[in-house]
Design a protein around this motif. Structure first.
Motif, PDB file in Angstrom:
ATOM      1  N   ARG A   4       1.498   7.613  -6.475  1.00 23.28           N
ATOM      2  CA  ARG A   4       0.623   8.768  -6.684  1.00 23.28           C
ATOM      3  C   ARG A   4       1.359  10.079  -6.408  1.00 23.28           C
ATOM      4  NH1 ARG A   4      -2.944   4.970  -4.508  1.00 23.28           N
ATOM      5  NH2 ARG A   4      -2.669   5.732  -2.378  1.00 23.28           N
ATOM      6  N   ARG A  63      -4.414  -0.917 -14.858  1.00 27.57           N
ATOM      7  CA  ARG A  63      -5.813  -1.069 -14.481  1.00 27.57           C
ATOM      8  C   ARG A  63      -6.232  -2.532 -14.399  1.00 27.57           C
ATOM      9  NH1 ARG A  63      -9.178   2.697 -12.136  1.00 27.57           N
ATOM     10  NH2 ARG A  63     -11.328   2.035 -12.391  1.00 27.57           N
ATOM     11  N   ALA A 108       0.826  -1.208   0.000  1.00 26.34           N
ATOM     12  CA  ALA A 108       0.000   0.000   0.000  1.00 26.34           C
ATOM     13  C   ALA A 108       0.860   1.257   0.000  1.00 26.34           C
ATOM     14  CB  ALA A 108      -0.941   0.004   1.201  1.00 26.34           C
ATOM     15  N   GLY A 117       1.853   2.113  -3.528  1.00 27.71           N
ATOM     16  CA  GLY A 117       0.785   2.792  -4.259  1.00 27.71           C
ATOM     17  C   GLY A 117       0.713   4.267  -3.927  1.00 27.71           C
ATOM     18  N   ALA A 118       0.785   4.610  -2.638  1.00 28.90           N
ATOM     19  CA  ALA A 118       0.744   6.022  -2.230  1.00 28.90           C
ATOM     20  C   ALA A 118       1.955   6.771  -2.782  1.00 28.90           C
ATOM     21  CB  ALA A 118       0.709   6.113  -0.706  1.00 28.90           C
ATOM     22  N   GLN A 131      -3.111  -0.808  -4.799  1.00 28.76           N
ATOM     23  CA  GLN A 131      -4.236   0.128  -4.655  1.00 28.76           C
ATOM     24  C   GLN A 131      -3.912   1.478  -5.319  1.00 28.76           C
ATOM     25  OE1 GLN A 131      -5.585   0.259  -0.508  1.00 28.76           O
ATOM     26  NE2 GLN A 131      -4.746  -1.791  -0.187  1.00 28.76           N
ATOM     27  N   TRP A 173      -5.340   3.067  -7.786  1.00 29.92           N
ATOM     28  CA  TRP A 173      -6.392   3.897  -8.346  1.00 29.92           C
ATOM     29  C   TRP A 173      -7.216   4.628  -7.295  1.00 29.92           C
ATOM     30  CZ3 TRP A 173      -5.998   4.943 -13.291  1.00 29.92           C
ATOM     31  CH2 TRP A 173      -5.234   4.075 -14.095  1.00 29.92           C
ATOM     32  N   ARG A 174      -6.662   4.797  -6.118  1.00 28.96           N
ATOM     33  CA  ARG A 174      -7.317   5.636  -5.123  1.00 28.96           C
ATOM     34  C   ARG A 174      -7.192   7.111  -5.531  1.00 28.96           C
ATOM     35  NH1 ARG A 174      -5.765   3.416   0.933  1.00 28.96           N
ATOM     36  NH2 ARG A 174      -6.958   1.464   0.819  1.00 28.96           N
ATOM     37  N   ARG A 175      -8.044   7.941  -4.936  1.00 28.50           N
ATOM     38  CA  ARG A 175      -7.973   9.380  -5.203  1.00 28.50           C
ATOM     39  C   ARG A 175      -6.593   9.905  -4.785  1.00 28.50           C
ATOM     40  NH1 ARG A 175     -11.827  13.311  -5.730  1.00 28.50           N
ATOM     41  NH2 ARG A 175     -13.457  11.797  -5.169  1.00 28.50           N
ATOM     42  N   GLU A 187      -3.691  11.754  -3.116  1.00 31.69           N
ATOM     43  CA  GLU A 187      -3.552  12.556  -1.912  1.00 31.69           C
ATOM     44  C   GLU A 187      -2.946  13.922  -2.265  1.00 31.69           C
ATOM     45  OE1 GLU A 187      -3.124   8.184  -0.964  1.00 31.69           O
ATOM     46  OE2 GLU A 187      -2.244   9.596  -2.422  1.00 31.69           O
TER      47      GLU A 187
END
Length: 453
Positions: free
Chosen positions: A86, A209, A79, A82-83, A218, A220-222, A224
């Motif tokens: 982004r 995707r 996780a 993923g962050a 993860q 495709w989260r909005r 930050e």
């Protein structure tokens, strides 16, 4: 303990296949432009020198994030990866704006390097097209770096190889014209590159995707808001790395701009030699990417001893491959030059330059491997300083002096060989310095790990 060489080799070969496909884009353009005209090849040499300097420096900032994501993978923090991805999009956006600004306003660079006025218009048009393909290229680099850090380089290679089947026919068609499309010359190669960049980006988004390997991240989260601490960490690692790559690349690309003063023949021969050198460079680069991902993985897992062992295994392999490829090029330099041009003058001058390329390839292979592994240990500032002093000072500065001012009472050597010879000496000293630095860093890390254990 089981050797990691088979895994590193497998990943390196996969990365290499993709890198060679990307290089085939440049080889295609060089051959197409060379067949179109000597002037088109000279314009490509200058335009690609400017573009590569900008793109590779910005790409290097993003590529330097690989150890961070590989360490997080080693620690099992999906996780967090993923962050972090982004957050890297903010860095990519800033890099795109900066790069496009330079590519759309190349006038000062062309004037400073005394590019012949008759070539400047075509070079400007070539760079203007590539400027709008830069954001797609940098976004695809994030996808590439992420996949390599996760140990799945094949998810990049498939796309890069497939895109070759778009690039090759488009470059030929747009350069020479046909089917109602006028001949665009070297600018046609730029339009083909732009189309490939956006095709690769769309395919990469589809992979992110749909492919199951990316699901745990993860992604495709909005997004930050910008995380200052995370972005500063990226910049502390990526900015010196990007600047180091800029120095390394511009030590070659500025050669093209200075050599352009010697005329179209010298510029064309240098373009071919530089293209061959970059193709060879893909081998140690691929090995360095694969090995650095494993070094960072084991560091993230807390096994410093295994990380150091992987580093030295890769170093030995880089030396072996460097010697082998350098010897092969020395033997085959004239036939290789003949693949690029049907001009006897260009082939003869290029064959001489390729002898210099073969002589310095071992040093190039070792320094490339070392700088990637040093980044796994957050060592980026010292390599930047070494590059600046040696590649710009001894290599580029020494080549300029030999070519245009003379040395120790000798007249100027108005030939590209002056630049290639000086660069070879500089690369050899860089390789020695990086090897010593890597040995020192690995020794200190293992001692620290032993004390903590």
């Amino acid at each position: 303990m089981k050797s990691e060489l088979p895994l590193i080799l497998r990943h390196a070969v996969t990365v290499l296949a993709g890198q060679l496909a990307v290089m085939a884009y440049g080889v295609t353009d060089t051959i197409v432009a060379g067949r179109h005209s000597q002037e088109a090849l000279a314009a490509l040499s200058i335009g690609s020198a400017v573009f590569v300097s900008v793109y590779v420096a910005l790409m290097g900032i993003l590529q330097a994030i690989l150890p961070i994501w590989a360490e997080q993978r080693g620690a099992g923090r999906d996780a967090a990866i993923g962050a972090s991805v982004r957050q890297s999009l903010y860095l990519c956006a800033a890099a795109s704006v900066l790069g496009m600004a330079v590519l759309l306003s190349p006038g000062p660079i062309l004037e400073w390097t005394d590019v012949p006025p008759q070539l400047r218009g075509e070079v400007r048009a070539y760079l203007a097209v590539l400027a709008f393909g830069l954001p797609a290229a940098l976004l695809f680099r994030i996808y590439s770096t992420l996949s390599q850090a996760l140990g799945h380089p094949q998810l990049v290679t498939w796309l890069q190889v497939g895109a070759l089947f778009i690039k090759l026919p488009l470059s030929v068609w747009l350069t020479f014209g046909g089917a109602g499309v006028p001949a665009l010359g070297v600018v046609g190669c730029a339009w083909a590159t732009l189309a490939v960049n956006y095709a690769l980006l769309l395919l990469a988004l589809g992979m992110l995707r749909r492919h199951g390997r990316y699901a745990p991240l993860q992604l495709w989260r909005r997004p930050e808001p910008p995380d200052r601490a995370q972005l500063l960490r990226f910049l502390r690692l990526g900015l010196p790395a990007g600047l180091a790559i800029l120095v390394e690349v511009t030590s070659f690309t500025l050669m093209a701009l200075f050599i352009a003063r010697q005329g179209a023949l010298a510029a064309a021969a240098h373009q071919i030699a530089a293209n061959v050198a970059v193709v060879l460079y893909m081998v140690p680069l691929s090995l360095a990417i694969a090995a650095s991902a494993r070094v960072s993985f084991w560091r993230g897992s807390g096994d410093e001893a295994r990380a150091a062992r992987v580093a030295w295994q890769g170093f030995g392999l880089a030396a072996l491959l460097g010697c082998t490829l350098g010897a092969l090029l020395l033997v085959l330099r004239t036939p290789v030059a003949g693949l690029y041009s049907n001009s006897a003058e260009v082939v003869a001058l290029t064959a001489g330059l390729l002898a210099w390329v073969s002589a310095c390839h071992v040093a190039d292979a070792l320094q490339t491997f070392c700088i990637f592994v040093l980044r796994c240990y957050q060592i980026t500032l010292a390599p930047l300083l070494i590059y600046g002093v040696l590649l710009w000072g001894m290599g580029l500065g020494g080549g300029y002096t030999l070519a245009y001012r003379g040395w120790d009472g000798q007249p100027p050597l108005a030939s590209p060989a002056a630049f290639w010879g000086a660069n070879g000496v500089a690369l050899s000293v860089v390789a020695l310095a990086f090897t010593a630095l890597l040995w020192l860093v690995l020794r200190l890390r293992r001692r620290a790990a032993a004390r903590e254990g």
